[in-house]
Enzyme design. Structure first.
Site, short mmCIF file in Angstrom:
data_model
loop_
_atom_site.label_atom_id
_atom_site.label_comp_id
_atom_site.label_asym_id
_atom_site.label_seq_id
_atom_site.Cartn_x
_atom_site.Cartn_y
_atom_site.Cartn_z
N PRO A 179 0.78 -1.25 0.00
CA PRO A 179 0.00 0.00 0.00
C PRO A 179 0.81 1.30 0.00
O PRO A 179 0.76 2.08 0.94
CB PRO A 179 -0.83 -0.14 1.28
CG PRO A 179 0.05 -0.93 2.19
CD PRO A 179 0.75 -1.92 1.30
N CYS A 180 1.50 1.57 -1.08
CA CYS A 180 2.27 2.81 -1.19
C CYS A 180 1.34 4.02 -1.25
O CYS A 180 1.77 5.13 -0.94
CB CYS A 180 3.18 2.77 -2.41
SG CYS A 180 2.36 2.43 -3.96
N HIS A 181 0.07 3.81 -1.57
CA HIS A 181 -0.88 4.92 -1.61
C HIS A 181 -1.17 5.48 -0.22
O HIS A 181 -1.67 6.58 -0.09
CB HIS A 181 -2.19 4.49 -2.29
CG HIS A 181 -2.88 3.35 -1.61
ND1 HIS A 181 -2.53 2.04 -1.83
CD2 HIS A 181 -3.90 3.34 -0.72
CE1 HIS A 181 -3.31 1.26 -1.10
NE2 HIS A 181 -4.14 2.02 -0.41
#
Length: 152
Positions: free
Chosen positions: A119-121
């Protein structure tokens, strides 16, 4: 290499597998050129569909992202950011014992080959602002709102 495309609320999402693990997830305007099937790819598509429908908050898939040792370390740390939570680049740098490596963390984050699943977001600027996202800021906003962590 196996690949398939999933229609999502954000447009086509292409997933690639080596037959044992997921290697890449990307937003792809053209979609996959053909669907080839393997068990892990089918599981990934099912889980992504459940995520987009709001029925899944944590992925349970074998992953094999390709990157440097530092990138791998950053990506592992990204996986500790829970659904609906946010962290800053500085938070990630401190967590991996490299507090001066904020920019390097940002670069590793931008090269994450498994967007959504890793989950880089969920990473934002230290001042609470949105920063870049490989799929575009509009997609980042959608993902964060979907997870209930962005109200702006």
């Amino acid at each position: 290499m196996y690949q398939a495309s999933l229609d999502s609320p954000l447009g086509p999402v292409t997933v690639c597998s080596d037959g044992e693990a997921i290697c890449q997830v990307s937003f792809d305007q053209s979609g996959a050129t053909g669907k080839t099937s393997c068990t892990v790819l089918d599981r990934a598509l099912e889980q992504l569909e459940a995520y987009f429908q709001g029925r899944l908050q944590q992925f349970d898939l074998p992953l094999r992202p390709r990157g440097t040792a530092f990138q791998q370390q950053v990506w592992q740390q990204l996986n500790t950011i829970g659904f609906g939570k946010l962290a800053s680049y500085g938070d990630i740098a401190r967590a991996i014992q490299n507090p001066k490596g904020v920019r390097a963390v940002g670069m590793a984050n931008s090269r994450n080959p498994l967007g959504i699943i890793i989950p880089c977001h969920r990473v934002i600027g230290s001042n609470g602002t949105l920063t870049g996202y490989a799929g575009g800021l509009d997609k980042k906003v959608w993902l964060l709102r979907h997870e209930g962590s962005w109200q702006k």
